[in-house]
Design an enzyme around this catalytic site. Sequence first.
Site, short mmCIF file in Angstrom:
data_model
loop_
_atom_site.label_atom_id
_atom_site.label_comp_id
_atom_site.label_asym_id
_atom_site.label_seq_id
_atom_site.Cartn_x
_atom_site.Cartn_y
_atom_site.Cartn_z
N LYS A 146 0.84 -1.20 0.00
CA LYS A 146 0.00 0.00 0.00
C LYS A 146 0.87 1.25 0.00
O LYS A 146 1.93 1.28 0.65
CB LYS A 146 -0.91 0.03 1.23
CG LYS A 146 -2.00 -1.05 1.22
CD LYS A 146 -3.02 -0.81 0.13
CE LYS A 146 -4.12 -1.86 0.13
NZ LYS A 146 -5.25 -1.52 0.98
N GLN A 183 -1.92 -13.00 9.82
CA GLN A 183 -2.24 -12.82 8.41
C GLN A 183 -0.91 -12.64 7.70
O GLN A 183 0.10 -12.40 8.35
CB GLN A 183 -3.13 -11.59 8.23
CG GLN A 183 -2.46 -10.33 8.77
CD GLN A 183 -3.43 -9.18 9.00
OE1 GLN A 183 -4.63 -9.39 9.12
NE2 GLN A 183 -2.90 -7.97 9.02
N ASP A 205 -2.87 -6.22 0.00
CA ASP A 205 -1.53 -6.56 0.47
C ASP A 205 -1.55 -7.65 1.55
O ASP A 205 -0.53 -7.96 2.14
CB ASP A 205 -0.81 -5.32 1.01
CG ASP A 205 -1.60 -4.61 2.11
OD1 ASP A 205 -2.83 -4.86 2.21
OD2 ASP A 205 -1.00 -3.81 2.86
N ASP A 260 -4.41 -8.64 16.98
CA ASP A 260 -5.06 -7.88 15.92
C ASP A 260 -6.29 -8.63 15.41
O ASP A 260 -6.20 -9.81 15.06
CB ASP A 260 -4.04 -7.71 14.78
CG ASP A 260 -4.50 -6.70 13.74
OD1 ASP A 260 -4.63 -5.52 14.10
OD2 ASP A 260 -4.72 -7.10 12.59
N ASN A 261 -7.43 -7.96 15.38
CA ASN A 261 -8.65 -8.53 14.80
C ASN A 261 -8.94 -9.97 15.22
O ASN A 261 -9.17 -10.83 14.36
CB ASN A 261 -8.55 -8.50 13.27
CG ASN A 261 -8.94 -7.14 12.71
OD1 ASN A 261 -9.70 -6.41 13.34
ND2 ASN A 261 -8.44 -6.83 11.53
N GLU A 317 -8.03 -6.94 20.37
CA GLU A 317 -8.37 -5.76 19.59
C GLU A 317 -9.64 -6.06 18.82
O GLU A 317 -9.61 -6.43 17.66
CB GLU A 317 -7.25 -5.37 18.60
CG GLU A 317 -7.53 -4.05 17.90
CD GLU A 317 -7.70 -4.16 16.39
OE1 GLU A 317 -7.73 -5.29 15.88
OE2 GLU A 317 -7.81 -3.11 15.74
N LYS A 352 0.39 4.41 9.53
CA LYS A 352 0.30 3.03 9.07
C LYS A 352 1.01 2.85 7.73
O LYS A 352 1.39 1.75 7.38
CB LYS A 352 -1.18 2.60 8.95
CG LYS A 352 -1.89 2.46 10.30
CD LYS A 352 -3.27 1.83 10.17
CE LYS A 352 -4.26 2.80 9.54
NZ LYS A 352 -5.64 2.22 9.49
N TYR A 353 1.12 3.96 6.98
CA TYR A 353 1.67 3.85 5.62
C TYR A 353 2.88 4.74 5.38
O TYR A 353 3.41 4.76 4.28
CB TYR A 353 0.58 4.17 4.58
CG TYR A 353 -0.71 3.46 4.87
CD1 TYR A 353 -0.83 2.10 4.60
CD2 TYR A 353 -1.79 4.13 5.43
CE1 TYR A 353 -2.02 1.43 4.90
CE2 TYR A 353 -2.96 3.47 5.72
CZ TYR A 353 -3.08 2.13 5.45
OH TYR A 353 -4.24 1.46 5.75
#
Lengths: 662, 662
Positions: free
Chosen positions: A260, A320, A355, A391-392, A420, A533-534
């Site tokens: 990204k 992930q 991604d 995460d998630n 989270e 984040k990017y």
Amino acid sequence: MSTEPVARIHRDLPLQVTAVVIENAQPVVDGGRFSAKAIAGDPLSVSADVFTHGHDIVRAVARTRHSGARRWSTAPMHSDGNDRFSGTVIPQTEGPFEIEISGCVDELATWARDARRRVEARRPDPFEAEVGARLLGEAAAALASSGASEAAARVDELAALAKAAVTTKLLNAIAKAGGALALRAMPAVGTVAYRMKAVADRPRAAFSTWYELFPRSASSDPRRPGTLIDVIARLDYVAGLGFDVLYLPPVHPIGTTARKGKGNKTTAHAGDVGSPWAIGSAAGGHTAIAPELGTLEDFDALVGEAAARGLEIALDLAFQCSPDHPWVSEHPEWFGHRPDGSIECAENPPKRYEDIYPIDFSTPDREALWRALADVVFFWTKHGVRIFRVDNPHTKPFAFWEWLIGEVKREIPEVLFLSEAFTRPKVMHRLAKLGFDQSYTYFTWRNSKWELEEYFRELTSTPGVAYFRPNVWPNTPDILAESLQHGGRPSFITRLVLAAGLCANYGIYGPLFELCWDEPAAPFSEEYRHSEKYEVHHHDLADKSSIAAVITRVNAARRAYPALQRDTGLHFHHVDNDQILCWSKRSGAGDCVIGVVNLDPKWAQSGFVHLDAGAIGLDPGVDFAVNDALNGERYSWVAGENFLKLDPKSMPAHLLAIEATA
Amino acid sequence: MSTEPVARIHRDLPLQVTAVVIENAQPVVDGGRFSAKAIAGDPLSVSADVFTHGHDIVRAVARTRHSGARRWSTAPMHSDGNDRFSGTVIPQTEGPFEIEISGCVDELATWARDARRRVEARRPDPFEAEVGARLLGEAAAALASSGASEAAARVDELAALAKAAVTTKLLNAIAKAGGALALRAMPAVGTVAYRMKAVADRPRAAFSTWYELFPRSASSDPRRPGTLIDVIARLDYVAGLGFDVLYLPPVHPIGTTARKGKGNKTTAHAGDVGSPWAIGSAAGGHTAIAPELGTLEDFDALVGEAAARGLEIALDLAFQCSPDHPWVSEHPEWFGHRPDGSIECAENPPKRYEDIYPIDFSTPDREALWRALADVVFFWTKHGVRIFRVDNPHTKPFAFWEWLIGEVKREIPEVLFLSEAFTRPKVMHRLAKLGFDQSYTYFTWRNSKWELEEYFRELTSTPGVAYFRPNVWPNTPDILAESLQHGGRPSFITRLVLAAGLCANYGIYGPLFELCWDEPAAPFSEEYRHSEKYEVHHHDLADKSSIAAVITRVNAARRAYPALQRDTGLHFHHVDNDQILCWSKRSGAGDCVIGVVNLDPKWAQSGFVHLDAGAIGLDPGVDFAVNDALNGERYSWVAGENFLKLDPKSMPAHLLAIEATA
């Protein structure tokens, strides 16, 4: 004439006739399906309805032992009226433990009560002395056999007296000896036991203060991105603010395929650094350190330096993979495939995460997959990590987390997992039940006075309080809350005092929080503009906009006052102004902190706070001194009506420790 | 670099990964320890939280079957939001039945939702048509195999269309077919079932109108006591008042040893008739008819004549014996013994019941004892009795009642048991949980407006509503309630309308109630003066003080309006006068009755009733006509504010059936 046998259809009789009933025991989660949570060394309240038929007096006792241990510790339970009994057990060490509530009929106490009524009504029973002497003799024998020889001797004396005559004087003596009698072994009449399971965690599960930062934005040199070594250099700053957990987004190699660009653009340009959550490249996967951040040795050094400052490193567990993760080629069967054989990227339509490949937890090869994922956790525990922010978790099977957390905690009980999951309430609660130690909450979107009061009442009341430990965050890299976008500095201070003063676990995402960053990616968006984040940022920590000094004071208060270290003892007080919220928190030890916040970031607000004296442990009308943790000033308050005015231009909040009554 | 195996401590993996979670199912009593209660033919609401991880759409279905049956009936469940699903099952016949809630991931609906989002966002998926056609094809096959060939054909058409292109039009067609698709067999993905147990009773368990009388006081000839034949002569009167259960205190031979005299005196004089609860003499025990009342043939005739008038005879089950009961000599081991070998009389110190021996339910011979007691019940069921009012069940072991009721209902499911337990709330509830169909309540002592509102809110809300059916009594032979002692005729009418209008099960002890007897044995006593428990009365049913005409009207209204026949749909409305209580009851079918009562028996009271339009099923502000069941008059009311005045000198209450909107 006797009963004619009319029918002969009887089935098996129950084994025990005069059984005491134990109902509605607490804390029990989903009928015992899950463990209740406790803190090692903290008193845990246990209670149950305990009764039997008729008028007999019932006694109840609680016992506790760590799973696998032989010996029980016994704690008395007392009657709260209406057949409810309660008591307190204290797990001594971390790990799973058992609680057992026993109830039985107290024959001796029942006889003593009835004998007293007969004596007072002058309706003597000719066998009073005989029955009383027998019951007291039995009690003395039970005390003697349990080693309480002194009490046994005292009760034996009472038995001898009873043999002579049952008088009011004797019955008074029995009542006075009640404590000793109640300590004797449970008798056999109607004894019933109810077993509950719980797990004790270390105190940090209940009381933690988190700081989140992106290592690549931690460089003090604006010409290059940050590394783990730069994070080490920043530890003094974070510890100085009073935090005890430093949480890092994923530190692993970042994929290049479908990377990204800035602002979550689908195409990356040269120099774009990618999202740390797109984990895995030729440089490795979930057990590697991104080369641009440093080495595993640097990470070990970071953990050690952090520990030296009272800081724990929390890692992000994001299960992930980027398309470049080694697992994609080594274990293609761990991913979902499309009709043409390609691997599906993650999506939550219409959003697509090009991604990222989600892992297929149901793969036929799941035994190997799940073991590999558990090994990721064990890898980092070997490197000193004891806290994971997951995460998630709500997008992965519940069964996986229950298995994983069980595996890890069986080996290392002090490992903590933060969930989270800003998702549906029942999903969040399920994750907490199955083992997550802490959970993100909806605090981020609770802004008005009634919302905050209602939500924190829910968070601190049954049944969730037995297993759900909230961790509240005013902001995260994903959420620039709307409440922070239009109120400037005062709104950051207000949200800080709310989070830190209402909840024993809280965290901020810095340095954006203390520097009061408030620019969204777009109107009505809760994404940050120029999201870290990017892309890489460089922050001027010394900027005059920083509220670091306030954070330092707030966190110092949390360390100083036990009332702020648990989620119990919360009470909201009436204020005749809907822009002012007032609460108090009181610890089991009795110390008390009062929070007051002006929710309006623009204008000064004033009003009368009506303090409920009982909730703060004072007599109505009493004057008392408070120390404001936010500025060190002392005020005189009264356990009743107090006028106050909070001007956001100076300070929109008080955090008042009760010092002493006048 | 792949994950290094760090630890090898993994235990067994769970079998199912993508399991749907079913939590907090209702109705479940004590985690399934007891059965929930239902009425044969009545809809029963079932609900549960049903969800899974991630964003998949979940579907839930309820099934039910009678225990022992093979085939299930299936009922749809719909989402109420927040992951809660609810539906309705209807047990068809009496007896135990099972309910099963199943949940699964709906792959088709999940794909259709996501496909719509992709189509609308113009982010097409190249495999949309392929995936859609496959899922629709599977649905068609499942429908075909479950016999729904018409729906299968329709879905097959959709599959063919999908193969061509997934368009908004197709997705709309799938959404329209949703009902048919939801009816197909549950797919295998994550299917989980939660089993609950319940028991269906006949409608009289939920709706009954009781009249209690002493047969020996039923004589119309003042020169002799009444008999069962006299009770037959009184059946027309009782049926004419609108009652459907005629409950008789014990009809068995009465002991002479230690017989109680008039007014519960410890010595009886010649001619004193004794308490019917001192059961047993040389003439027999619990299966005999007292000779002074008649014969077993008379009893059979009474049962038959009552049935011809729509009345059921309820017998008193008082498991205790007079010293003259045949069991005392035949089975001395069934009683408790004192140190000198004599049998203990009943006592609740300082009270003593010299004419009664309690049974020792824990006797080593309890198998024979319990069977004998069950045989008592079966004896009377052979004589047509299907309702038992159980005397003091709370002084006998819970295990005994659970066993006894289970034995009886297994053979004859229509037998009903009323628990006479005015004891601690948790004991009353335990008796209801373990099987009693109805229970006495504290209504007798709930007098003020807030007490009544609070108590009936409790009685009609969860969790008790799943198993506890209240039966409210303004008076009993044991209780001349304080509320009746000082208010004269208006207080009797008020308590009648409250009992009959608030609760689907109620009863009165007559003819003392309708004749407005209000004289206590002593000031502050709740015993009747000249209590019928110890002496024979003769009543002039035609006395002008009688409120029989009001009772007849009230009971006719209960028969006419389904709203009064269940304990659901109760709502209290605000009245700006604390002496006026207003409530409404609304049935599932929508009929609605409004009750209004002046709680002050001395003075006229007036005020504004603020009707909550929603609770009575009308739009706010609508005018509507009501018919007053107490006097047949019609009034015009409004779904809003109504002024009213109730004068106890004429009529202290309204019982208003909503007829029609204007």
